[in-house]
Write a protein that holds these residues in place. Structure first.
Motif, PDB file in Angstrom:
ATOM      1  N   GLY A  68       0.729  -1.305   0.019  1.00  0.00           N
ATOM      2  CA  GLY A  68      -0.149   0.140  -0.160  1.00  0.00           C
ATOM      3  C   GLY A  68       0.960   1.463  -0.093  1.00  0.00           C
ATOM      4  N   LEU A  69       0.036   2.356  -0.011  1.00  0.00           N
ATOM      5  CA  LEU A  69       0.864   3.540  -0.309  1.00  0.00           C
ATOM      6  C   LEU A  69      -0.046   4.612   0.787  1.00  0.00           C
ATOM      7  CD1 LEU A  69       2.691   5.674  -1.270  1.00  0.00           C
ATOM      8  CD2 LEU A  69       1.568   6.182  -3.239  1.00  0.00           C
ATOM      9  N   VAL A  70       0.235   5.493   1.505  1.00  0.00           N
ATOM     10  CA  VAL A  70      -0.268   6.121   2.586  1.00  0.00           C
ATOM     11  C   VAL A  70       0.302   7.563   2.247  1.00  0.00           C
ATOM     12  CG1 VAL A  70      -0.713   7.007   4.682  1.00  0.00           C
ATOM     13  CG2 VAL A  70      -0.331   4.871   4.180  1.00  0.00           C
ATOM     14  N   LYS A  71      -0.629   8.371   1.789  1.00  0.00           N
ATOM     15  CA  LYS A  71      -0.131   9.887   1.550  1.00  0.00           C
ATOM     16  C   LYS A  71      -0.949  11.022   2.490  1.00  0.00           C
ATOM     17  CE  LYS A  71       0.309   9.293  -3.610  1.00  0.00           C
ATOM     18  NZ  LYS A  71      -0.181   9.853  -4.685  1.00  0.00           N
ATOM     19  N   VAL A  72      -0.058  12.015   2.777  1.00  0.00           N
ATOM     20  CA  VAL A  72      -0.897  13.019   3.820  1.00  0.00           C
ATOM     21  C   VAL A  72      -0.400  14.325   3.040  1.00  0.00           C
ATOM     22  CG1 VAL A  72      -0.827  14.084   5.815  1.00  0.00           C
ATOM     23  CG2 VAL A  72      -0.543  11.712   5.793  1.00  0.00           C
ATOM     24  N   PHE A  73      -1.213  15.126   2.702  1.00  0.00           N
ATOM     25  CA  PHE A  73      -0.734  16.433   2.105  1.00  0.00           C
ATOM     26  C   PHE A  73      -1.712  17.243   3.007  1.00  0.00           C
ATOM     27  CE2 PHE A  73      -2.416  20.024  -0.679  1.00  0.00           C
ATOM     28  CZ  PHE A  73      -1.179  20.226  -1.268  1.00  0.00           C
ATOM     29  N   SER A  74      -0.871  18.538   3.329  1.00  0.00           N
ATOM     30  CA  SER A  74      -1.490  19.500   3.927  1.00  0.00           C
ATOM     31  C   SER A  74      -1.094  20.765   3.590  1.00  0.00           C
ATOM     32  CB  SER A  74      -1.422  19.414   5.507  1.00  0.00           C
ATOM     33  OG  SER A  74      -0.142  20.166   5.927  1.00  0.00           O
ATOM     34  N   GLN A  75      -1.967  22.327   3.672  1.00  0.00           N
ATOM     35  CA  GLN A  75      -1.576  23.502   3.187  1.00  0.00           C
ATOM     36  C   GLN A  75      -2.081  24.406   4.211  1.00  0.00           C
ATOM     37  OE1 GLN A  75      -1.209  24.249  -0.890  1.00  0.00           O
ATOM     38  NE2 GLN A  75      -2.053  26.382  -0.598  1.00  0.00           N
ATOM     39  N   TRP A  76      -1.585  25.160   4.595  1.00  0.00           N
ATOM     40  CA  TRP A  76      -1.843  26.372   5.400  1.00  0.00           C
ATOM     41  C   TRP A  76      -1.375  27.427   4.930  1.00  0.00           C
ATOM     42  CZ3 TRP A  76       1.436  29.955   7.949  1.00  0.00           C
ATOM     43  CH2 TRP A  76       0.778  30.575   8.908  1.00  0.00           C
ATOM     44  N   SER A  77      -2.254  28.720   5.066  1.00  0.00           N
ATOM     45  CA  SER A  77      -1.646  30.034   4.870  1.00  0.00           C
ATOM     46  C   SER A  77      -2.459  31.034   5.378  1.00  0.00           C
ATOM     47  CB  SER A  77      -1.966  30.069   3.183  1.00  0.00           C
ATOM     48  OG  SER A  77      -3.298  29.916   2.864  1.00  0.00           O
ATOM     49  N   ASN A  78      -2.074  32.279   5.363  1.00  0.00           N
ATOM     50  CA  ASN A  78      -2.653  33.024   6.254  1.00  0.00           C
ATOM     51  C   ASN A  78      -2.202  34.468   5.190  1.00  0.00           C
ATOM     52  OD1 ASN A  78      -3.810  35.146   7.750  1.00  0.00           O
ATOM     53  ND2 ASN A  78      -2.230  34.994   9.622  1.00  0.00           N
TER      54      ASN A  78
END
Lengths: 701, 213
Positions: A296-306
């Motif tokens: 399997g393949l686990v992916k985590v993507f996040s983005q934060w901005s102000n």
């Protein structure tokens, strides 16, 4: 003694007698397959088929022996040999193996980018090397067929549909607010960096049953499965700075990117119609992690901005001036897991969460709002063989928007199933059904696509389907109006010719709308309708001119609808009948520089002029833009990139705005809506630091 | 009786070394793999290697030479799509091996052959693949040298990539040529024995020496 040795060493080999195995290998049309490999499993005994497909070899056999036949491009054949005599004859018929990436693929309504598929229209690099796109995913897609140029807005308007009819996804999971905020008179940009993605699946209609709640179009951004090396990248740009660190390990990879944009230097040097009280500034962070296990393949993507800015805003219709504060806090998380359950079954489980705090304020009056969106999705794939593939799944979307004045919910649950069947390497059928359950109504949405190869290099594709979207509005709360889902029906016919790096494509479409919500004299109705029909022509060629790649797009669109504030059929304000694009890229090896050129022409747009009778009763001038860019390889790891949009400084008009009150002469004064600056200039230096001195950011520019 | 037993065991060991069917079959297949001259001869070798691989799934050599021979097969093709098919088969074969337990030296060889397949795949459409794939190719060769810094094939192939990049950038090719010279020394040190260990690449490296003059 010698005899004894002979017995010891040779006895096992003489135990079983040799059988002569012969036969022929052909395909399903009885054509011989020279070179096919025929052997007895687990032994070295075998042969290759000759020019006539014949073979012969000897082998010892027993009741567990299996004959195996393989050939590149064909499915493996196995035969358990039960009856063993002194000879065996077999006629082996091999079935062609389907290559799902390179054989016939559904092209109606589909514009995918990436470097996996030979029929890709754009490659990832194109997103960022297209002049005028300024490294904006949406900007590059707007040079493709099926899109309308709405340059003052920047969002995707597809085949007569408004921007809210296109939904954006990352790895199939919703990214509900894909655009950042813009100052008055400027287009928005897609907030996601193309750097994080390997390709896109942009559908201009007739899309898969997996996707819903979009009347016109979907854009699915495909995140990376891997990165090639550990490296650090620094970008110094006229609009800000970025730093990225990419870490690659055997089982996982991680990307951390920090960006800070400050337009103070830019707007100090270059004029803008807006009077800034606080220059646009933003700070953000991107995180991307991938972990590969055996199955399997686990992916985590996040983005934060102000982001924040403040401008003195002229409210022309009301002849007043405000201090307008524009800002937002944004957070997005997307996590998913792909897993091979066994040889035929696999699964995908994913979740996305988006949260946006809109900090808008007019003078000191808070007009802010906040919204959250959660998308949960579970998919199962069943691939019994290369000819069949079944996808089934369930998803739930929960959306809520809150402000001091209102709270809006927009939720649904959906079940879907889709079957892809290859009749052979030249004909594919995709049929699917989706059930979308909204809070007040459930809708069944059947979809079907059929694509057949006309010749080895050309194909004809057809697609039909029903689509739905819920519409929620602040005024519904006020007037206690409960809208049933709006619906659209797509019919698309596509012809594509692809040979030697030259691709020609023509697509006709007919889209019908029904159940559209519109307002008439403070009453709401849910029976609005409309249509959008037309055709697109696309030609791309990177063969005819040395070191040069170009594409030409022409789109014709005829559309009318009664929706929102138009109680009668009218053309939408973002509509233009004809659109033409030319994009050229050429690499000059002597100076290690790629130059890009793009031009867009759209016929005039229409709007309401209160000085004339009727609703949509006037038009602006035609839109024309000419943009240039270059990427120069200063050193193997250092690139200088620059771009200028609207080089000629043409004053494009996007409709008119009028005073709400008549002047002393009894007319409503008006002025054209234009961009706050005629052109945008970008300059940047991109530096890569890695063990590999030749690595650079060229693939990202 | 004791003498007879010793004699039998000794003879049996000798038999295994010289007439082990696997070593014999692989030895022949490798010689043929190095001498292919057209699609037909290449197909015969690929078929032979596939049969050996099928009967010896625990061995790395059949998979390695399948990856190598698929590169040769791709190189003989005329149509770009077919070239891609065989180069992709080679990359898949190499990846399959890399997912198994390998000694550092063997891992280095497999990475080198994978880099070679990637390099030829890049050449199929250098204009559009160059900027996207070159980083991965460099990285593959460098990792190969990390596992064995005396691998002449990885060294020569990395030198050839550096040479091409230097020519493209208009910078001196000296560093690439020096690396290739070093690779030559390791090629020369390779024993001309009958082992199944890879021995290809020396001629190409010598050709590069000529270009460097």
């Amino acid at each position: 003694m010698k005899f004894l040795l002979f017995i010891v060493l040779f006895f096992p080999l003489t135990l079983r007698s040799q059988v002569v195995i012969n036969g022929t290998v052909t395909d399903t049309k009885n054509q011989p397959l020279p070179g096919a490999n025929i052997y007895i499993e687990g032994t070295y005994n075998g042969a290759s088929a000759d020019i006539n497909g014949h073979f012969v070899f000897y082998s010892a056999l027993d009741s567990t022996s299996t004959l195996v036949v393989t050939f590149v491009g064909f499915e493996q054949y196995t035969l358990l040999i039960k009856d063993v005599s002194d000879s065996l004859y077999v006629h082996v018929i091999l079935r062609e193996e389907i290559d799902r990436l390179n054989d016939v693929v559904i092209s109606a309504g589909s514009i995918s980018t990436g470097n996996q598929n030979t029929s890709e229209i754009l490659e990832p690099l194109d997103i960022v090397t297209t002049a005028g796109a300024t490294a904006d995913i949406t900007g590059a897609l707007n040079t493709l067929p099926g899109t309308s140029t709405v340059a003052e807005n920047g969002r995707l308007f597809v085949r007569g549909g408004s921007d809210e009819e296109t939904k954006t996804y990352i790895d199939g999971l919703l990214a509900a607010e894909p655009y950042g905020q813009a100052m008055p008179g400027s287009p928005v940009r897609n907030r996601f960096s193309p750097f994080m993605f390997t390709g896109t699946a942009f559908s201009t209609g007739g899309y898969s049953s997996e996707f819903g709640n979009a009347l016109s179009s979907t854009l699915d951004l495909k995140s990376r499965d891997n990165i090639s090396m550990t490296r650090a990248d620094i970008s110094l740009m006229s609009v800000g700075v970025e730093g990225t660190y990419s870490l690659k390990k055997e089982k996982y990879f991680m990307i951390n990117k920090v960006f800070y944009n400050d337009l103070t230097p830019y707007y100090t040097l270059l004029p803008n119609k807006n009077e800034f009280l606080k220059m646009p500034q933003s700070l953000g962070h991107n995180f991307f992690y991938g972990f590969r296990s055996k199955k399997g393949l686990v992916k985590v993507f996040s983005q934060w901005s102000n982001s924040n800015m403040k401008v003195r805003f002229e409210d022309y219709p009301n002849d007043t001036v405000f201090d307008l504060h524009i800002g937002e806090k944004y957070f997005y998380l997307n996590t998913n897991y792909r897993h091979a359950l066994n040889k035929k079954w696999s699964s995908f489980s994913g979740m996305s969460f988006g949260h946006q705090v809109n900090k808008m304020a007019l003078n000191s009056v808070d007009l802010g709002s906040k919204g959250s969106d959660i998308h949960l999705k579970q998919l199962f794939y069943y691939d019994p063989d290369t000819y069949n593939s079944v996808k089934m799944g369930v998803e739930q979307v929960v959306s809520r928007k809150d402000s001091a004045l209102y709270a809006l919910d927009n939720n649904y649950v959906a079940l879907f199933s889709e079957w892809e069947h290859y009749f052979n390497k030249k004909l594919i059928l995709r049929s699917g059904i989706r059930y979308n359950s909204y809070s007040n109504k459930g809708v069944f949405l059947p979809r079907i696509s059929l694509t057949g190869k006309v010749t080895e290099v050309s194909q004809l594709s057809f697609s039909y389907g029903l689509f739905s979207q819920s519409y929620s509005n602040l005024l519904f709360e006020v007037y206690s109006f409960e809208a049933i889902p709006e619906k659209s029906e797509h019919l698309i016919v596509n012809y594509q010719y692809n040979k030697n790096n030259r691709l020609f494509r023509i697509e006709g479409f007919n889209k019908k709308y029904k159940n559209l919500v519109y307002r008439s004299e403070n009453l709401f109705f849910n029976n609005g309708g409309g249509y959008a029909r037309g055709f697109d022509v696309f030609y791309r060629d990177n063969e005819s001119i040395k070191n040069t790649d170009f594409w030409i797009t022409y789109s014709y669109l005829d559309t009318k609808r009664n929706t929102r504030f138009y109680p009668i059929y009218e053309v939408p304000s973002y509509w233009s009948a004809h659109k033409f694009n030319l994009v050229v890229k050429t690499f000059v090896s002597g100076i290690k520089t790629q130059f890009g050129f793009s031009t867009t022409y759209s016929t005039p747009r229409y709007f309401h002029n209160p000085n004339k009778t009727g609703e949509i009763n006037d038009n602006s001038n035609a839109y024309l833009d000419l943009s240039l860019n270059f990427s120069h390889l200063l050193k193997p790891s250092v690139i200088i990139h620059g771009s200028v949009s609207n080089v000629t400084g043409r004053k494009n008009e996007f409709g008119y705005e009028y005073r709400t009150l008549k002047n002393t002469e009894g007319i409503y004064e008006g002025r054209p809506i234009t961009l706050s600056a005629p052109r945008f200039i970008f300059l940047g230096v991109f530096i890569t630091i890695s063990k590999n001195i030749t690595a650079n950011q060229l693939p990202n520019l | 009786m004791k003498t007879l037993s010793i004699l039998l065991i000794s003879l049996s060991s000798f038999w295994n070394v010289t007439n082990d069917p696997y070593r014999k079959a692989m030895g022949e297949a490798i010689q043929e793999a190095y001498q292919v001259h057209d699609i037909t001869s290449c197909q015969l070798v690929l078929n032979k290697l596939e049969r050996i691989a099928n009967a010896n799934s625990a061995k790395w050599e059949p998979g390695y030479y399948l990856a190598y021979s698929n590169i040769m097969m791709g190189a003989f093709q005329i149509e770009n799509a077919k070239k891609d098919t065989y180069f992709d088969l080679s990359i898949t074969q190499a990846d399959k091996l890399l997912a198994s337990n390998l000694t550092p030296d063997v891992r280095s060889e497999v990475l080198a052959v994978k880099g070679f397949a990637l390099m030829l795949k890049l050449n199929v459409d250098a204009a559009s693949r160059g900027s996207v794939m070159s980083e991965e190719i460099f990285q593959t060769y460098q990792t190969a040298l990390h596992f064995n810094d005396k691998n002449p094939r990885a060294m020569y192939l990395l030198a050839s990539m550096q040479y091409g990049m230097a020519q493209f950038m208009g910078t001196p090719t000296e560093q690439a040529c020096l690396l290739n010279q070093k690779a030559q020394q390791y090629f020369d040190a390779e024993l001309a024995d009958s082992s199944l260990y890879p021995k290809w690449g020396k001629e190409h490296s010598m050709a590069m020496l000529e270009s460097c003059k």
